[in-house]
Write a protein that holds these residues in place. Structure first.
Motif, PDB file in Angstrom:
ATOM      1  N   MET A  43      46.850  34.063  10.066  1.00  0.00           N
ATOM      2  CA  MET A  43      46.077  33.722   9.392  1.00  0.00           C
ATOM      3  C   MET A  43      46.568  33.585   7.639  1.00  0.00           C
ATOM      4  O   MET A  43      46.583  32.857   7.323  1.00  0.00           O
ATOM      5  N   VAL A  96      48.961  31.005   7.502  1.00  0.00           N
ATOM      6  CA  VAL A  96      49.263  29.712   7.221  1.00  0.00           C
ATOM      7  C   VAL A  96      48.624  29.123   6.463  1.00  0.00           C
ATOM      8  O   VAL A  96      49.179  28.168   5.374  1.00  0.00           O
ATOM      9  N   ILE A  97      48.063  30.237   5.301  1.00  0.00           N
ATOM     10  CA  ILE A  97      48.103  30.742   3.638  1.00  0.00           C
ATOM     11  C   ILE A  97      49.429  30.144   2.792  1.00  0.00           C
ATOM     12  O   ILE A  97      48.911  30.021   1.726  1.00  0.00           O
ATOM     13  N   ALA A  99      52.255  24.998   8.765  1.00  0.00           N
ATOM     14  CA  ALA A  99      50.581  25.434   8.354  1.00  0.00           C
ATOM     15  C   ALA A  99      49.807  25.109   9.447  1.00  0.00           C
ATOM     16  O   ALA A  99      49.384  25.728   9.851  1.00  0.00           O
ATOM     17  N   ILE A 100      49.907  23.418   9.947  1.00  0.00           N
ATOM     18  CA  ILE A 100      48.520  23.617  10.611  1.00  0.00           C
ATOM     19  C   ILE A 100      49.092  23.898  12.485  1.00  0.00           C
ATOM     20  O   ILE A 100      48.066  24.011  12.762  1.00  0.00           O
ATOM     21  N   ILE A 105      50.328  25.907  12.760  1.00  0.00           N
ATOM     22  CA  ILE A 105      51.155  27.740  13.043  1.00  0.00           C
ATOM     23  C   ILE A 105      49.227  28.245  13.235  1.00  0.00           C
ATOM     24  O   ILE A 105      49.056  28.682  14.912  1.00  0.00           O
ATOM     25  N   GLU A 106      48.639  27.266  12.830  1.00  0.00           N
ATOM     26  CA  GLU A 106      47.097  27.488  13.118  1.00  0.00           C
ATOM     27  C   GLU A 106      46.734  27.769  14.321  1.00  0.00           C
ATOM     28  O   GLU A 106      45.839  27.695  14.824  1.00  0.00           O
ATOM     29  N   ASN A 107      47.179  26.009  14.845  1.00  0.00           N
ATOM     30  CA  ASN A 107      47.081  25.201  16.118  1.00  0.00           C
ATOM     31  C   ASN A 107      47.347  26.395  17.090  1.00  0.00           C
ATOM     32  O   ASN A 107      47.166  26.470  18.612  1.00  0.00           O
ATOM     33  N   GLN A 108      48.555  26.917  17.139  1.00  0.00           N
ATOM     34  CA  GLN A 108      48.934  28.420  17.811  1.00  0.00           C
ATOM     35  C   GLN A 108      48.463  29.049  18.505  1.00  0.00           C
ATOM     36  O   GLN A 108      48.419  30.036  18.749  1.00  0.00           O
ATOM     37  N   GLN A 109      48.229  29.557  17.046  1.00  0.00           N
ATOM     38  CA  GLN A 109      47.826  30.287  17.001  1.00  0.00           C
ATOM     39  C   GLN A 109      45.466  30.806  18.127  1.00  0.00           C
ATOM     40  O   GLN A 109      45.324  31.642  18.396  1.00  0.00           O
ATOM     41  N   THR A 110      45.314  29.297  17.790  1.00  0.00           N
ATOM     42  CA  THR A 110      44.384  29.316  18.159  1.00  0.00           C
ATOM     43  C   THR A 110      44.171  29.396  19.480  1.00  0.00           C
ATOM     44  O   THR A 110      43.346  29.148  20.675  1.00  0.00           O
ATOM     45  N   SER A 152      45.110  32.551  20.656  1.00  0.00           N
ATOM     46  CA  SER A 152      43.386  32.914  21.576  1.00  0.00           C
ATOM     47  C   SER A 152      42.560  32.518  22.367  1.00  0.00           C
ATOM     48  O   SER A 152      42.076  33.094  23.114  1.00  0.00           O
TER      49      SER A 152
END
Length: 98
Positions: A1, A4-5, A46-47, A49-54, A57
């Motif tokens: 996170m 992403v920030i 950023a998007i 990376i956020e999608n990969q983290q989701t 998970s």
């Protein structure tokens, strides 16, 4: 996170920096275009990376929900070590049960 920030902050910085440089260079339009393009790249990263983290998970949750195979252990008659019952012989001493 946090990553992403950081990329969102870079996107905002690139956008505002492009506008400022455009105004200082005498062409507001070029500054806006370059700022938007640079900011879009960082925002896109950023998007992603956020999608990969989701996705990571979700995959971890799926793996944790999968039933685990029960492994039956056998004790070798010769050396006394435990090993998997799917093996044909003891991996420690080579003894084969009949």
């Amino acid at each position: 996170m946090v990553l992403v920030i950081c990329f969102v902050i870079l996107a905002v910085t690139a956008l505002s920096g492009g506008i400022i440089l455009g105004v200082m260079g005498g062409s507001l339009l070029v500054g806006i275009i370059s700022g938007v393009l640079s900011g879009s790249v960082f925002l896109g990263i950023a998007i992603i990376i956020e999608n990969q983290q989701t996705t990571q998970s979700i995959l971890i949750d799926i793996i944790n929900l999968m039933p685990r195979e029960q492994v039956i252990k056998v004790i070798c008659e010769k050396c006394g070590n435990e090993y998997d019952d799917t093996l044909k012989s003891c991996p420690y001493c080579g003894y084969r049960e009949s």
